[in-house]
Design a protein around this motif. Sequence first.
Motif, PDB file in Angstrom:
ATOM      1  N   GLY A   1      27.028  -8.528 -40.925  1.00  0.00           N
ATOM      2  CA  GLY A   1      25.697  -8.944 -41.322  1.00  0.00           C
ATOM      3  C   GLY A   1      24.688  -8.934 -40.197  1.00  0.00           C
ATOM      4  N   GLU A   2      25.077  -8.424 -39.019  1.00  0.00           N
ATOM      5  CA  GLU A   2      24.162  -8.384 -37.876  1.00  0.00           C
ATOM      6  C   GLU A   2      23.491  -7.029 -37.803  1.00  0.00           C
ATOM      7  N   VAL A   3      22.315  -7.009 -37.213  1.00  0.00           N
ATOM      8  CA  VAL A   3      21.520  -5.790 -37.156  1.00  0.00           C
ATOM      9  C   VAL A   3      22.162  -4.750 -36.237  1.00  0.00           C
ATOM     10  N   LYS A   4      22.098  -3.474 -36.661  1.00  0.00           N
ATOM     11  CA  LYS A   4      22.542  -2.361 -35.826  1.00  0.00           C
ATOM     12  C   LYS A   4      21.345  -1.854 -35.035  1.00  0.00           C
ATOM     13  N   LEU A   5      21.403  -1.969 -33.727  1.00  0.00           N
ATOM     14  CA  LEU A   5      20.307  -1.511 -32.877  1.00  0.00           C
ATOM     15  C   LEU A   5      20.639  -0.144 -32.298  1.00  0.00           C
ATOM     16  N   PRO A   6      19.625   0.620 -31.855  1.00  0.00           N
ATOM     17  CA  PRO A   6      19.886   1.920 -31.242  1.00  0.00           C
ATOM     18  C   PRO A   6      20.762   1.774 -29.999  1.00  0.00           C
ATOM     19  N   PRO A   7      21.457   2.831 -29.606  1.00  0.00           N
ATOM     20  CA  PRO A   7      22.292   2.769 -28.395  1.00  0.00           C
ATOM     21  C   PRO A   7      21.472   2.333 -27.179  1.00  0.00           C
ATOM     22  N   LYS A   8      22.089   1.502 -26.349  1.00  0.00           N
ATOM     23  CA  LYS A   8      21.501   0.991 -25.106  1.00  0.00           C
ATOM     24  C   LYS A   8      20.371  -0.012 -25.340  1.00  0.00           C
ATOM     25  N   ALA A   9      20.073  -0.336 -26.571  1.00  0.00           N
ATOM     26  CA  ALA A   9      19.011  -1.305 -26.846  1.00  0.00           C
ATOM     27  C   ALA A   9      19.531  -2.721 -26.647  1.00  0.00           C
ATOM     28  N   SER A  10      18.682  -3.602 -26.174  1.00  0.00           N
ATOM     29  CA  SER A  10      19.035  -5.017 -26.018  1.00  0.00           C
ATOM     30  C   SER A  10      18.077  -5.847 -26.859  1.00  0.00           C
ATOM     31  N   ARG A  11      18.621  -6.775 -27.597  1.00  0.00           N
ATOM     32  CA  ARG A  11      17.798  -7.580 -28.495  1.00  0.00           C
ATOM     33  C   ARG A  11      16.949  -8.568 -27.715  1.00  0.00           C
ATOM     34  N   VAL A  12      15.717  -8.769 -28.164  1.00  0.00           N
ATOM     35  CA  VAL A  12      14.794  -9.711 -27.540  1.00  0.00           C
ATOM     36  C   VAL A  12      14.756 -10.971 -28.399  1.00  0.00           C
ATOM     37  N   TYR A  13      15.137 -12.092 -27.828  1.00  0.00           N
ATOM     38  CA  TYR A  13      15.159 -13.346 -28.576  1.00  0.00           C
ATOM     39  C   TYR A  13      13.920 -14.185 -28.340  1.00  0.00           C
ATOM     40  N   GLY A  14      13.202 -13.923 -27.263  1.00  0.00           N
ATOM     41  CA  GLY A  14      11.978 -14.665 -26.985  1.00  0.00           C
ATOM     42  C   GLY A  14      10.762 -13.935 -27.520  1.00  0.00           C
ATOM     43  N   THR A  15       9.639 -14.165 -26.852  1.00  0.00           N
ATOM     44  CA  THR A  15       8.398 -13.501 -27.254  1.00  0.00           C
ATOM     45  C   THR A  15       8.446 -12.039 -26.834  1.00  0.00           C
TER      46      THR A  15
END
Length: 570
Positions: A269-283
């Motif tokens: 149920g978690e999002v699939k991001l592009p390769p080498k991408a890092s999720r941003v949790y802040g602003t």
Amino acid sequence: MEIKLIDPRSLVENPDRTRRSKSSPQSDALLLATIKAVGIVQPPVVAPQTDGGNGFVIHSGHRRVRQAIAAGLEEIAVLVGEPTEDGGAMRSMVENIARENLNPVDQWRAIERLVALGWTEEAIAVALALPIRQIKKLRLLANVLPVMLDHMAKGDMPDERQLRTIAAASLDEQKEVWKAHKPSKGDPQVSWWSVANGLARTRMYARDASFGDDLAQAYGIAWVEDLFAPADQDSRYTVDVEAFLGAQQEWMSQNLPKKGVITEANNYGEVKLPPKASRVYGTPKKSDHTAMYLDREGKVKTVHFRMPEAKKTKGNGAGADAADEPIVVSKPRPDVTRKGVEMIGDLRTDALHDALSRAPIEDDTLMALMVLAFAGQNVRVDSGAGGDYRFGNRFGRHAAILFDADGKLAFDMDTLRVAMRSVLIDVLSCRENMTKSGILALVAGQIVGADGFLASMGTEDFLSCLSRPALEASCKDTPVLPRQRVKDTRAALVEHFSDGHFVHPTALFAPDALALGEWLTSNAPVGDEDDAASVVDPAGYDGDAPVEPTHDDTDVVDEDYADGFREAAE
């Protein structure tokens, strides 16, 4: 007994009445509302006073009298009986104990009778001092199978959640489930949980929809109100999951940010991001990207992610702006859904097997197809023909017809053709599962003309798997014009193709040239090593040369052994 009209204020309460505890404010309000709406249905029972007074004592109906006074009635009808030695104590007790409330089924039938007589749900709610939602809940029983209603009327009722699930299903579905779970003579109780579980369908709620009424109408979504949900929330839902998800996908395409991509959720149920991408949790920063996806409940979710900074190159600094380039091309809803792709795989496989059984095939083509079949990506072998998948059992039967009664290999070409066709049918598959042979099955289908064996796809089941653009494209070369609602366009196409034959272009046996080229490149022979190690030209075979042992059961061959084998072959 006789009936008299008496001022309720003149009646005297019986000091020996049975019911002395206070009634609840809710029940008093209900009684007051019914008296205001329809009057007193059952007259109270009274008797002349025996203590010298000229009035009447209430034997039964104290609450009715009190609420008649509260309603401002000047006169009410009462039944006047003879005085009793016990002061009406037994009559009062019997009247209270013997009373039984209507069960929900009888309440529903009574409400339906009032509706048939012209009463509105609002008027019934006022008369009974009940919320309008309660009236609607009871009217849900109109959607329940009659034999289920008869059983419920005996007192065996499902809970509200189970009743909601049952009422939401069609009568045909209820009939099938009831056959499996109806009570037996030895056990008269029904497992309502099992009935409801057998009828449960996935619900997509309007409160989770990002799209508006325009897309809901375009996709033919008709919201149904969940009358058992809390009154303070939007409880509308639909069971048309494909239409709901399609409308959500189209909304995301229309509202995608400039640096946005549409992606998917993984198995967790978690999002699939592009390769080498890092999720941003802040602003997020201006240079960050936005990903939109649908979670397991069909809700649109938005997250931000950051790509690694591109390394600056010397010279003109061409890579300085690389981070601003699009990472992934966002895609709208696919023309054919995953379910549609699976249906195409099944239809292709059936057509391929039908063609392999009946289409004219030259012997040399048949042998070439055999080679193709065993080069497929499903060769372990996992059969797409159904039944027993074990290699020995299935293919042993095909090989057995090549033997005579004495156990000797003896066959004619007709028998060999039958065996080869049977093996090909068991090996080649286009199904979207572990049996899929890959692009080679499409090549085989093209060779044997399997397109001519494809079943018609102009059905509600398949056309519901197409996106709006793909569905409207299917109207080409037909008299059907696209409608405002997807549902109407689909219905018109189903009607049009009911007497015809429709095959979607994506289902045709036309292998992609690029994919086939990649397959040929990846499987091309590698110089002398392949020639020596795998094939020896029969014309150049020396009968006195030693035959080297093969190592088919190993994945890695010792290099010294391979070199020696090449030398012997040369």
